[in-house]
Design a protein around this motif. Structure first.
Motif, PDB file in Angstrom:
ATOM      1  N   UNK A  27       0.853  -1.187   0.000  1.00 43.68           N
ATOM      2  CA  UNK A  27       0.000   0.000   0.000  1.00 43.68           C
ATOM      3  C   UNK A  27       0.890   1.239   0.000  1.00 43.68           C
ATOM      4  N   UNK A  28       0.746   2.049  -1.065  1.00 44.59           N
ATOM      5  CA  UNK A  28       1.528   3.292  -1.174  1.00 44.59           C
ATOM      6  C   UNK A  28       0.624   4.467  -1.527  1.00 44.59           C
ATOM      7  N   UNK A  29      -0.612   4.453  -1.048  1.00 47.44           N
ATOM      8  CA  UNK A  29      -1.558   5.520  -1.360  1.00 47.44           C
ATOM      9  C   UNK A  29      -1.125   6.832  -0.711  1.00 47.44           C
ATOM     10  N   UNK A  30      -1.530   7.946  -1.345  1.00 50.57           N
ATOM     11  CA  UNK A  30      -1.331   9.291  -0.790  1.00 50.57           C
ATOM     12  C   UNK A  30       0.139   9.597  -0.528  1.00 50.57           C
ATOM     13  N   UNK A  31       0.944   9.455  -1.594  1.00 49.31           N
ATOM     14  CA  UNK A  31       2.340   9.860  -1.566  1.00 49.31           C
ATOM     15  C   UNK A  31       2.588  10.788  -2.753  1.00 49.31           C
ATOM     16  N   UNK A  32       3.832  10.949  -3.155  1.00 47.93           N
ATOM     17  CA  UNK A  32       4.192  11.810  -4.279  1.00 47.93           C
ATOM     18  C   UNK A  32       4.930  11.018  -5.350  1.00 47.93           C
ATOM     19  N   UNK A  33       4.600   9.732  -5.487  1.00 52.32           N
ATOM     20  CA  UNK A  33       5.296   8.867  -6.431  1.00 52.32           C
ATOM     21  C   UNK A  33       5.042   9.321  -7.869  1.00 52.32           C
ATOM     22  N   UNK A  34       6.072   9.232  -8.704  1.00 54.76           N
ATOM     23  CA  UNK A  34       5.942   9.602 -10.112  1.00 54.76           C
ATOM     24  C   UNK A  34       6.489   8.533 -11.049  1.00 54.76           C
ATOM     25  N   UNK A  35       7.014   7.430 -10.497  1.00 55.09           N
ATOM     26  CA  UNK A  35       7.599   6.371 -11.321  1.00 55.09           C
ATOM     27  C   UNK A  35       7.254   5.015 -10.717  1.00 55.09           C
ATOM     28  N   UNK A  36       6.709   4.112 -11.537  1.00 57.81           N
ATOM     29  CA  UNK A  36       6.304   2.797 -11.035  1.00 57.81           C
ATOM     30  C   UNK A  36       7.298   1.699 -11.398  1.00 57.81           C
ATOM     31  N   UNK A  37       8.312   2.019 -12.184  1.00 54.87           N
ATOM     32  CA  UNK A  37       9.227   0.958 -12.626  1.00 54.87           C
ATOM     33  C   UNK A  37       9.959   0.246 -11.478  1.00 54.87           C
ATOM     34  N   UNK A  38      10.244   0.905 -10.323  1.00 58.35           N
ATOM     35  CA  UNK A  38      10.879   0.155  -9.230  1.00 58.35           C
ATOM     36  C   UNK A  38      10.031  -0.993  -8.691  1.00 58.35           C
ATOM     37  N   UNK A  39       8.752  -1.039  -9.036  1.00 66.67           N
ATOM     38  CA  UNK A  39       7.886  -2.119  -8.552  1.00 66.67           C
ATOM     39  C   UNK A  39       8.255  -3.474  -9.145  1.00 66.67           C
ATOM     40  N   UNK A  40       9.060  -3.484 -10.199  1.00 61.31           N
ATOM     41  CA  UNK A  40       9.430  -4.756 -10.817  1.00 61.31           C
ATOM     42  C   UNK A  40      10.252  -5.638  -9.868  1.00 61.31           C
TER      43      UNK A  40
END
Length: 599
Positions: free
Chosen positions: A75-88
């Motif tokens: 769960x990473x809701x309500x942050x300032x994330x701008x890149x999802x590639x580290x999820x790999x």
């Protein structure tokens, strides 16, 4: 916030243990953590961690190697994330929450389906629809990259081919295009990956992509879109949207008794969508659709910039649709509301990191008399304007002042607002300019509800009142100059346009400023088109008789598609800036998207 500590992990970890390696669930939400606060050495000791909650922090990115090989829920809701590639780095992840990250887009949602093959739930919803959408796009991109490979290599000698393969990836990313501009980040990302795989295989993937997969499926029947339906009434036989019927055309019909241009452009039907139905029911033909508006082009300022993304409203929902693919990109609902109008503007916002960013804002209003300013990509309302005691019939933004919003209500008033620019949390503080625009006494529009409002150019406004049979063109600059200190301003009418004499109300008009066009549907299923450039070029006083339309577009009825039903009304129709795509909303809960061919 102090750096993470072993003690904090023990306090927030479950089950309770004296060894970090035994913790399976960890709650680190609401700690105002920054990305640099995530201690890799400390978190890497959580070898059995299966669930991690990082919601409600200030994370701008996730470290590339958190060392959590067994993580299943994040769960990473309500942050300032701008890149999802580290999820790999989490190949076993089954459930993911990223709501409330304003810099993530629909492209990131599609990327996630490739990065996380085991994902089942995304933001609390089943991910199968998003995955299917991504797979459809990926198939088309793979075919286009393979085609580009053949053309690229055919122009080279064998010696040049060996040296040029590295340049092919750059060429493919630059030249291969498909889908809406709002998905360009995803498509370029996938094109690069597909191209690199193609180069590594020596072109064998290109040959595989040539293999037929059976008959080509028309885009109106692909799974990830809103449900395509036939234009029908209860009791009618369902209409089969075969490929042959989908490409039928309907020529522009001349207006009786008025001059008509020599063009004979045609319309190609692309999609018939029923995306506003209650509970997504195909039997819902009662939900009324009221207005639509094309999103400003993302490549604003470039020559030929245009848009193919349109917002539609009706019932309790606002939808954002890509006209080329028919995909419903976003959907926003307010139970108990009935949306009557939508309008776009583009603002410059400053992010929490101090960077400036251009951002498209969608305003929606309706029965409750409230204007909602929507962050479309994040799916939430970031501003609420309360100004009318009755329903808002229509709204539009000024083309010269991006924060100026006009609203026209059932209280027979047009009000100008300054919505301002949002703060770093995307929150608005709108100001009312306390100006009411009225038509002079004795005019046909005096005392009438305004149910259509749009700018023809930077100065001229087109507006329509119910049951008048006319559309008024009036000057914003001349009207504003006569304001003085009065809260009420009489509009300066430049010309009037002849429209349908119907007694029915709420057929919303629209404009195509780049072409100098005004468009409005009617109860007969026709679209009235006015080229007002010659009219506005005249400096003489307004003509006594309303100007006749340049053309009447006989909107293709269900009969033209092979079925006899009651004539369908066109509640509203809009065109994109280049007049390439037209979107019409009908009284039978149908969003009809058409492409205009060249003469």
């Amino acid at each position: 916030m102090a750096p993470l500590s072993t003690r904090l992990l023990f306090q927030r970890g479950r089950p309770k243990s004296d060894r970090l390696g035994k913790i399976r669930s960890l709650d680190l939400s609401g700690l105002n953590l920054l990305s640099e606060d995530l201690d890799l050495n400390l978190l890497g000791r959580l070898k059995q961690l299966q669930e991690l909650d990082l919601s409600d922090n200030q994370l701008e990115t996730l470290p590339a190697d958190l060392g959590l090989p067994h993580l299943h829920v994040l769960h990473c809701a309500n942050n300032q994330l701008s890149d999802v590639t580290p999820l790999c780095q989490f190949p076993q992840l089954e459930e993911l929450s990223l709501e409330g990250n304003p810099f993530l887009t629909v492209s990131d949602s599609l990327k996630i389906t490739f990065l996380l093959p085991e994902l089942r739930k995304f933001n609390g919803k089943d991910v199968s629809t998003t995955r299917s959408k991504a797979e459809n796009l990926n198939r088309e991109l793979t075919t286009r990259v393979a085609t580009h490979w053949r053309k690229f290599m055919a122009a080279l000698s064998p010696e040049e081919q060996a040296k040029a393969q590295a340049n092919f990836v750059k060429s493919a990313v630059r030249n291969v295009r498909y889908g809406p501009v709002s998905l360009s980040e995803f498509t370029q990302w996938r094109v690069r990956m597909i191209s690199e795989e193609l180069v590594a295989s020596g072109g064998t993937h290109a040959r595989e992509a040539d293999m037929p997969e059976g008959p080509h499926k028309a885009t109106a029947t692909q799974e990830p879109r809103a449900r395509p339906v036939a234009l029908r009434r209860p009791g009618d036989t369902p209409l089969s949207l075969s490929p042959q019927k989908r490409v039928c055309t309907s020529p522009l019909a001349p207006v009786e008794g008025s001059p008509v241009g020599s063009e004979s452009s045609q319309l190609e039907p692309l999609h018939f969508l029923q995306c506003h139905s209650k509970n997504n029911s195909p039997s819902d033909l009662r939900t009324q659709l009221w207005a639509c508006a094309f999103e400003p082009a993302w490549d604003e300022g470039q020559a030929g910039a245009t848009s193919q993304t349109v917002a539609t409203c009706g019932g309790e929902a606002v939808c954002v649709i890509d006209c080329q693919t028919g995909i419903v990109l976003h959907k926003y609902k307010v139970p108990g509301e009935e949306f009557f109008s939508v309008a776009w503007t583009t603002l410059t916002v400053v992010t929490q990191t101090g960077h400036k960013k251009r951002w498209n804002v969608l305003a929606a209003a309706g029965l409750r008399g409230l204007v909602r300013l929507l962050h479309v990509q994040a799916g939430f309302c970031c501003g609420l304007i309360r100004g009318h005691k009755k329903a808002i019939a229509t709204l539009c933004f000024s083309p010269t002042h991006e924060t100026h919003l006009f609203t026209a209500s059932y209280d027979k008033r047009i009000i100008l607002w300054d919505i301002g620019t949002p703060n770093q949390d995307y929150e608005f503080q709108a100001r009312v300019c306390e100006v009411e625009f009225v038509f002079s006494e004795g005019s046909e529009a005096s005392g009438q509800r305004v149910d259509g409002l749009a700018f023809v150019n930077e100065d001229v406004v087109a507006s329509k009142g119910s049951s008048l049979g006319t559309i008024c063109l009036w000057s914003w600059s001349q009207t504003w100059q006569g304001r003085g200190s009065q809260p009420t301003v009489a509009v300066v009418v430049l010309a009037r346009l002849q429209w349908s004499p119907t007694i029915l109300a709420y057929f919303s008009l629209s404009t195509c400023p780049d072409k100098g066009l005004v468009l409005c549907g009617d109860e007969q299923g026709s679209v009235w088109i006015y080229d007002v450039r010659p009219l506005l070029a005249q400096r003489s006083p307004p003509q006594a008789a309303p100007q006749a339309p340049t053309q009447i577009l006989k909107w293709p009825q269900p009969q033209a598609l092979g079925q006899t039903v009651t004539k369908t009304m066109v509640n509203t129709v809009v065109a994109n800036p280049t007049f390439t795509y037209l979107t019409a909303l009908t009284d039978s809960n149908i969003v009809a998207i058409w492409r205009r061919g060249e003469p």
